[in-house]
Enzyme design. Structure first.
Site, mmCIF file in Angstrom:
data_model
loop_
_atom_site.group_PDB
_atom_site.id
_atom_site.type_symbol
_atom_site.label_atom_id
_atom_site.label_comp_id
_atom_site.label_asym_id
_atom_site.label_seq_id
_atom_site.Cartn_x
_atom_site.Cartn_y
_atom_site.Cartn_z
ATOM 1 N N ASP A 1 -7.355 1.181 62.913
ATOM 2 C CA ASP A 1 -7.398 0.477 64.200
ATOM 3 C C ASP A 1 -7.942 -0.940 64.004
ATOM 4 O O ASP A 1 -9.148 -1.155 63.969
ATOM 5 C CB ASP A 1 -8.274 1.253 65.195
ATOM 6 C CG ASP A 1 -8.339 0.557 66.557
ATOM 7 O OD1 ASP A 1 -7.480 -0.316 66.823
ATOM 8 O OD2 ASP A 1 -9.236 0.901 67.355
ATOM 9 N N ARG B 1 -6.187 5.881 74.020
ATOM 10 C CA ARG B 1 -5.799 6.505 75.288
ATOM 11 C C ARG B 1 -4.295 6.461 75.495
ATOM 12 O O ARG B 1 -3.720 7.323 76.150
ATOM 13 C CB ARG B 1 -6.549 5.831 76.445
ATOM 14 C CG ARG B 1 -6.273 4.365 76.578
ATOM 15 C CD ARG B 1 -7.302 3.637 77.415
ATOM 16 N NE ARG B 1 -8.594 3.526 76.730
ATOM 17 C CZ ARG B 1 -9.684 2.997 77.273
ATOM 18 N NH1 ARG B 1 -9.655 2.525 78.510
ATOM 19 N NH2 ARG B 1 -10.800 2.933 76.600
ATOM 20 N N GLU C 1 -6.008 1.575 72.402
ATOM 21 C CA GLU C 1 -4.747 2.209 72.015
ATOM 22 C C GLU C 1 -4.861 3.729 71.951
ATOM 23 O O GLU C 1 -3.865 4.430 72.082
ATOM 24 C CB GLU C 1 -4.292 1.663 70.654
ATOM 25 C CG GLU C 1 -4.938 2.301 69.413
ATOM 26 C CD GLU C 1 -6.455 2.118 69.348
ATOM 27 O OE1 GLU C 1 -6.947 1.127 69.927
ATOM 28 O OE2 GLU C 1 -7.134 2.966 68.752
ATOM 29 N N ASP D 1 -10.481 6.117 62.541
ATOM 30 C CA ASP D 1 -9.967 6.285 63.895
ATOM 31 C C ASP D 1 -8.945 7.423 64.019
ATOM 32 O O ASP D 1 -8.384 7.652 65.082
ATOM 33 C CB ASP D 1 -9.372 4.959 64.394
ATOM 34 C CG ASP D 1 -9.645 4.719 65.868
ATOM 35 O OD1 ASP D 1 -10.535 5.392 66.421
ATOM 36 O OD2 ASP D 1 -8.943 3.889 66.475
ATOM 37 N N LYS E 1 -9.991 -6.885 66.593
ATOM 38 C CA LYS E 1 -11.432 -6.635 66.532
ATOM 39 C C LYS E 1 -12.102 -7.689 65.656
ATOM 40 O O LYS E 1 -11.497 -8.151 64.692
ATOM 41 C CB LYS E 1 -11.701 -5.270 65.883
ATOM 42 C CG LYS E 1 -11.391 -4.065 66.731
ATOM 43 C CD LYS E 1 -11.699 -2.791 65.953
ATOM 44 C CE LYS E 1 -11.321 -1.545 66.738
ATOM 45 N NZ LYS E 1 -12.109 -1.331 67.949
ATOM 46 N N LYS F 1 -6.448 12.300 68.259
ATOM 47 C CA LYS F 1 -6.091 10.889 68.066
ATOM 48 C C LYS F 1 -5.979 10.624 66.574
ATOM 49 O O LYS F 1 -6.938 10.812 65.841
ATOM 50 C CB LYS F 1 -7.156 9.982 68.693
ATOM 51 C CG LYS F 1 -7.001 8.493 68.364
ATOM 52 C CD LYS F 1 -8.069 7.620 69.030
ATOM 53 C CE LYS F 1 -7.949 6.155 68.591
ATOM 54 N NZ LYS F 1 -9.002 5.289 69.167
HETATM 55 N N1 BES Z 1 -11.374 3.040 67.864
HETATM 56 C C1 BES Z 1 -12.012 2.397 68.945
HETATM 57 C C2 BES Z 1 -13.283 3.107 69.423
HETATM 58 C C3 BES Z 1 -14.392 3.203 68.424
HETATM 59 C C4 BES Z 1 -15.403 2.276 68.396
HETATM 60 C C5 BES Z 1 -14.454 4.275 67.562
HETATM 61 C C6 BES Z 1 -16.434 2.389 67.496
HETATM 62 C C7 BES Z 1 -15.489 4.396 66.658
HETATM 63 C C8 BES Z 1 -16.487 3.457 66.621
HETATM 64 C C9 BES Z 1 -11.079 2.281 70.151
HETATM 65 O O1 BES Z 1 -9.735 2.291 69.876
HETATM 66 C C10 BES Z 1 -11.390 0.990 70.791
HETATM 67 O O2 BES Z 1 -11.192 0.001 70.157
HETATM 68 N N2 BES Z 1 -11.889 1.046 72.013
HETATM 69 C C11 BES Z 1 -12.253 -0.119 72.740
HETATM 70 C C12 BES Z 1 -11.799 0.068 74.163
HETATM 71 C C13 BES Z 1 -11.925 -1.157 75.022
HETATM 72 C C14 BES Z 1 -10.953 -2.219 74.563
HETATM 73 C C15 BES Z 1 -11.655 -0.780 76.462
HETATM 74 C C16 BES Z 1 -13.762 -0.269 72.664
HETATM 75 O O3 BES Z 1 -14.476 0.732 72.596
HETATM 76 O O4 BES Z 1 -14.233 -1.412 72.649
HETATM 77 ZN ZN ZN Z 2 -8.909 0.437 69.418
#
Ligand code: BES
Ligand code: ZN
Ligand code: MG
Length: 503
Positions: free
Chosen positions: A275, A356, A354, A293, A282, A270
């Site tokens: 992000d 996935r 994103e 990310d 966020k 990835k």
């Molecule tokens: N990049 C994040 C995941 C992440 C979180 C990496 C904390 C490192 C530290 C990912 O793209 C994301 O935002 N995932 C969401 C998914 C949700 C919307 C289903 C998450 O983990 O909240």
């Molecule tokens: Zn994300």
């Protein structure tokens, strides 16, 4: 970087400023491991050890000046805990602590006795890569934006690895080289992750990949730009990238072994260079670290930076889905439907899920290229951190034998992974009412977000043996440890290089 040499002797005549001596907790006769010292030094040291109550607990340090052989010398004792508990990781930690203590004391050259205490069933050549990792990784830091060297720590110029077995010493050169490879790969990845997203754009990841391929005859690199991504139908990558001014790329590195091989392993990373969450933006606190990310993609680049030197026996491909996730007037919106590379459709209900999406396209591409094995690495879910804490990666997959090999390599590298289930009954949570899949669980409140994220990706894999490593936690360290620095860790590189070496 510290130069590492091998020496077949261990005595007080070595041309180093310091000696690092590992001391187990249950060592009855500590003076035995120190018998190389002059008897006056030994007597004073032994009484000091008693006085200071040094016990050899794991991580305990004791630094003591020597004066008999040449002035300004120092011995650094490092506790390694009970002998029966000694592992590769113990030695990595001890080597890291000794190196840092030496640098702090101004010791420029340091001798280690590598096989004084070994983990069960291991020989000098098994532990040398670990000790090399401890020595080198403990000195890594990312200080290019600092105007001054804050703590004035000098780095270790030379480490001398001593082993008094003439026959075994011959094999140690390669063991040192292996350790150096693991470290250089991990540092390469860490540098990319630590660097701000203003400097590591998708385009910069492309130039890093191209540079690696130019350095090595056995590595080639092809890159799909926005136009080709459109033509070939990478709808998910294009969808994620749509809100950003930075164009997306799919990077494809391939390594061909000298002896032709029919088997191909695909490493998929990835590579979200930032992000923000996109329209499902966020909160500021959660965005602070989101330059990280692309840590999965950085790990793939780290592996490829060393792969030619490692020279595994099978074909290895590295795929990086590189783009930025930003909100804007052109960004995808919750409810939009994207068509992936394998023609399956995805309803995007949260633009922050994103990773996935880009992995769906990248994995389907790997399947299309007849991968025999796919291993993806991704900072995929905050939920994986909830499940396993910040230090442990979630390991998922469809092929238990592949997962076993990855777990063994991870254990050997001291990178913590734990297998989580691909629970079949949760698959329905990822089905959309209007498209084939949705990108977030239908009932988020029930939890299991690391699993549903993995299950989403599984839809784009088919029958190919597959492993998914969610590195959201361990790709970034919130504090310094025995041999690792705060910040990017290069997680995955040292495991994957060990894994590839055994194939
Ligand atoms: N990049 C994040 C995941 C992440 C979180 C990496 C904390 C490192 C530290 C990912 O793209 C994301 O935002 N995932 C969401 C998914 C949700 C919307 C289903 C998450 O983990 O909240
Ligand atoms: Zn994300
Ligand atoms: Mg080992």
């Amino acid at each position: 970087m510290t130069k590492i040499t091998i020496n077949p002797t261990w005595n007080n005549q070595l041309h180093t400023d310091g000696y690092a001596v590992f001391v187990p907790q249950d060592e009855k006769e500590i003076s035995k491991s120190l018998s190389f010292l002059h008897k006056d030094e030994l007597a004073t040291l032994v009484s000091e050890i008693k006085h200071e109550k040094f016990q050899g607990k794991l991580g305990e340090l004791f630094s003591f000046p020597l004066w008999m052989s040449k002035p300004g010398r120092r011995i650094i004792l490092v506790g390694i805990g009970p002998q029966k508990d000694i592992t590769d990781e113990t030695l990595r930690k001890a080597a890291g602590l000794a190196t840092r203590a030496a640098s702090k004391a101004g010791v420029g050259t340091l001798a280690f006795r590598v096989a004084a205490y070994l983990p069960n069933n291991e020989t000098a050549k098994d532990v040398v890569p670990d000790i090399v990792e401890g020595i080198l990784l403990s000195q890594y830091s990312f200080k290019k934006y600092k105007s001054e060297n804050e703590n004035n720590v000098v780095s270790l110029q030379r480490a001398v690895l001593c082993h008094e077995n003439k026959r075994e010493v011959l094999g140690l050169e390669r063991a040192v080289e292996l350790g150096e490879m693991y470290v250089q790969g991990a540092m390469q990845a860490s540098d990319l992750v630590n660097e701000p997203s203003s400097h590591i754009t998708p385009e910069v990841l492309v130039s890093h990949a191209q540079e690696i391929s130019l350095r090595h005859k056995q590595i080639s690199c092809s890159v799909l730009d926005e136009k080709e991504l459109k033509k070939k139908g990478f709808g998910c990558i294009l969808g994620v990238a749509r809100g950003s001014d930075e164009p997306p790329y799919l990077i494809h590195l391939s390594y061909t072994p000298k002896m032709p091989s029919k088997k191909k392993v695909f490493l998929v990373g990835k590579g979200i260079t930032f992000d923000s969450g996109g329209i499902s933006i966020k909160p500021a606190d959660s965005m602070e670290n989101m330059k990280m990310d692309m840590a999965g993609g950085a790990a793939v680049l780290g592996v490829f930076s060393q792969i030619a030197t490692l020279s595994p026996k099978i074909e290895v491909h590295g795929i990086i889905a590189a783009c930025e996730n930003m909100p804007s007037g052109t960004a995808i919106k919750p409810g939009d439907v994207l068509t992936a590379y394998n023609k399956k459709t995805v309803e995007v209900l949260n633009t922050d899920a994103e990773g996935r999406l880009v992995l769906a396209d990248a994995c389907a591409y790997a399947v299309d290229h007849k991968a025999d094995m796919i291993i993806d690495l991704a900072t995929l879910t905050g939920a994986c951190i909830v499940a396993l804490g910040p230090d442990i990666a979630g390991l998922f997959g469809t092929d238990q034998s592949l997962l076993g090999k990855i777990k063994t390599a991870a254990d050997d590298a001291g990178e913590k992974m734990w297998q989580l289930p691909l629970e079949q009954s949760y698959e329905k949570l990822m089905k959309s009412d209007i498209a084939d899949f949705r990108n977030i669980s239908a009932i988020r409140a029930v939890g299991g977000g690391a699993i549903t994220g993995a299950l989403f990706i599984k839809n784009f894999i088919g029958e190919t043996p597959w492993a998914h490593i969610d590195i959201a936690g361990p790709a970034w360290a919130i504090e310094q440890r025995e041999y690792t620095e705060k910040g990017a860790t290069g997680f995955g590189v040292r495991t994957l290089l060990r894994f590839l070496k055994e194939l």
